[in-house]
Scaffold this motif. Structure first.
Motif, short mmCIF file in Angstrom:
data_model
loop_
_atom_site.label_atom_id
_atom_site.label_comp_id
_atom_site.label_asym_id
_atom_site.label_seq_id
_atom_site.Cartn_x
_atom_site.Cartn_y
_atom_site.Cartn_z
N LYS A 29 1.57 -4.41 -4.06
CA LYS A 29 0.24 -4.86 -4.46
C LYS A 29 -0.61 -5.23 -3.24
CE LYS A 29 -0.92 -5.16 -8.26
NZ LYS A 29 -1.53 -4.13 -9.15
N ALA A 30 0.02 -5.73 -2.19
CA ALA A 30 -0.71 -6.02 -0.95
C ALA A 30 -1.24 -4.74 -0.32
CB ALA A 30 0.18 -6.77 0.03
N LEU A 31 -0.42 -3.70 -0.31
CA LEU A 31 -0.86 -2.41 0.21
C LEU A 31 -1.98 -1.83 -0.65
CD1 LEU A 31 2.57 -0.81 1.17
CD2 LEU A 31 0.72 -1.41 2.75
N GLU A 32 -1.89 -2.03 -1.95
CA GLU A 32 -2.92 -1.58 -2.87
C GLU A 32 -4.25 -2.28 -2.55
OE1 GLU A 32 -2.90 -1.27 -7.67
OE2 GLU A 32 -2.71 -3.29 -6.87
N GLU A 33 -4.19 -3.59 -2.36
CA GLU A 33 -5.39 -4.34 -2.00
C GLU A 33 -5.96 -3.87 -0.66
OE1 GLU A 33 -6.07 -8.46 -2.16
OE2 GLU A 33 -4.73 -8.83 -3.86
N ALA A 34 -5.08 -3.67 0.30
CA ALA A 34 -5.53 -3.22 1.62
C ALA A 34 -6.22 -1.87 1.54
CB ALA A 34 -4.35 -3.17 2.59
N SER A 35 -5.67 -0.96 0.73
CA SER A 35 -6.27 0.36 0.56
C SER A 35 -7.67 0.23 -0.04
CB SER A 35 -5.39 1.22 -0.35
OG SER A 35 -4.12 1.45 0.22
N ALA A 36 -7.81 -0.62 -1.05
CA ALA A 36 -9.12 -0.83 -1.68
C ALA A 36 -10.11 -1.40 -0.68
CB ALA A 36 -8.97 -1.77 -2.88
N TYR A 37 -9.65 -2.31 0.15
CA TYR A 37 -10.51 -2.94 1.16
C TYR A 37 -11.01 -1.91 2.17
CZ TYR A 37 -11.86 -6.24 4.85
OH TYR A 37 -12.54 -6.96 5.81
#
Length: 323
Positions: A151-159
């Motif tokens: 989920k952290a990688l998912e957030e980073a990708s969105a950012y």
């Protein structure tokens, strides 16, 4: 407005589908039914477009995203027990699947709300947790944290997609959302305790029960999602969405027994008996919701007793329907 809800047959997703349909919006639900359940949306199936499919199917996702106005990305493998038992599948779905959805929203320039989680913060002991709190997770062999990592990688990708390509995304980090339709199948504590109490079975409290949590009613979460989706000032930002009123798991078990009038007993269980190797817990998880309150005026309307009453009523009605 056409709203696409990935994971819309799941717990939170189905409540969002109810809400937007009641608002007169066109609703499409994409769900592979791995953790979602058609029973959650059976009452609205005639009024929505339901698509059985996986978020990793880029062709399907692109077609659905391109025809939508708002994407609510709720699909995910979740629940500690589920993550521990289906680790590789959960990593692939949560990260690779989300990448497909985010890329489609970027390509078609669609407004998107990304469902994240308090698991992002790991076992950070500095409470309450605000949006800039550090992530503190265990070693890679502590499989429990793979959900947090994905989920952290998912957030980073969105950012990155927002900053580099202008993706109009807002991230909502949910803290222990609870309410009708939630299952205890994947380890969620309140439905698990309520079902046991209504059957007069032992309530299994893992560890010593002093670990504490804060719970938020799903209706409040739906309201939060709607508010941030309708406010362009939240684009590119991220918000905690959680309740108020910290309670220990032991106290929670006692309160549920009292509210149900159950004859159940509380049975402490060692973590090693409940989970396979690679599990690790955190002592507290308390959200700081100042940011979302200041940004869109959101705050939870239901306290823990309201939440427990709704969950108890939900499971009692199901028991009565089976009699």
């Amino acid at each position: 407005m056409h709203v696409l809800i990935t994971g819309g047959a799941g717990f939170i997703g189905s409540h969002l589908a109810d809400f937007y349909l009641s608002e007169g919006q066109q609703v499409t639900v994409l769900d592979n039914l791995s953790t979602g359940n058609l029973a959650n949306i059976e009452g609205i199936l005639a009024g929505i477009n339901f698509v059985t499919g996986d978020i990793r199917d880029s062709k399907t996702v692109n077609e659905l995203v391109s025809s939508s106005d708002l994407v609510l990305h709720m699909a995910a493998y979740l629940g500690v027990k589920n993550i521990m038992e289906n680790t590789l599948e959960s990593i692939d779905s949560n990260f690779m699947g989300s990448e497909v959805v985010l890329k489609a929203a970027t390509k078609h320039k669609k407004r998107i709300i990304l469902a994240s989680t308090s698991e992002i913060y790991g076992k950070n002991s500095q409470q309450p947790l605000h949006e800039e709190s550090d992530r503190v997770v265990g070693a890679p062999q502590m499989i429990r944290w793979t959900y947090s990592d994905s989920k952290a990688l998912e957030e980073a990708s969105a950012y990155v997609m927002h900053n580099r390509f202008g993706l109009p995304v807002t991230t909502a980090r949910f803290f222990n959302t609870v309410g009708p339709r939630q299952t205890g199948q994947y380890g969620m504590v309140i439905p698990r305790f309520v079902q046991a109490a209504l059957s007069n079975e032992d309530l299994l409290v893992y560890g010593d029960g002093t670990q504490s949590r804060v719970f938020c009613h799903v209706s409040d979460v739906v309201n939060a999602v709607n508010l941030v989706a309708n406010d362009d000032r939240t684009i590119g930002d991220y918000f905690n969405v959680g309740g108020v009123g910290e309670i220990s798991i032991m106290e929670l078990a006692q309160r549920i027994i009292e509210m149900t009038g159950s004859k159940s007993r509380i049975k402490p269980v060692d973590y090693s008996e409940a989970y396979a190797a690679g599990f690790e817990d955190m002592q507290r998880r308390v959200p700081d919701i100042t940011k979302i309150a200041n940004s869109v005026g959101w705050k939870p309307s239901k306290n823990l007793d309201n939440i427990l009453a709704d969950v108890i009523n939900f499971f009692q009605s199901r028991l009565q329907s089976w009699l």
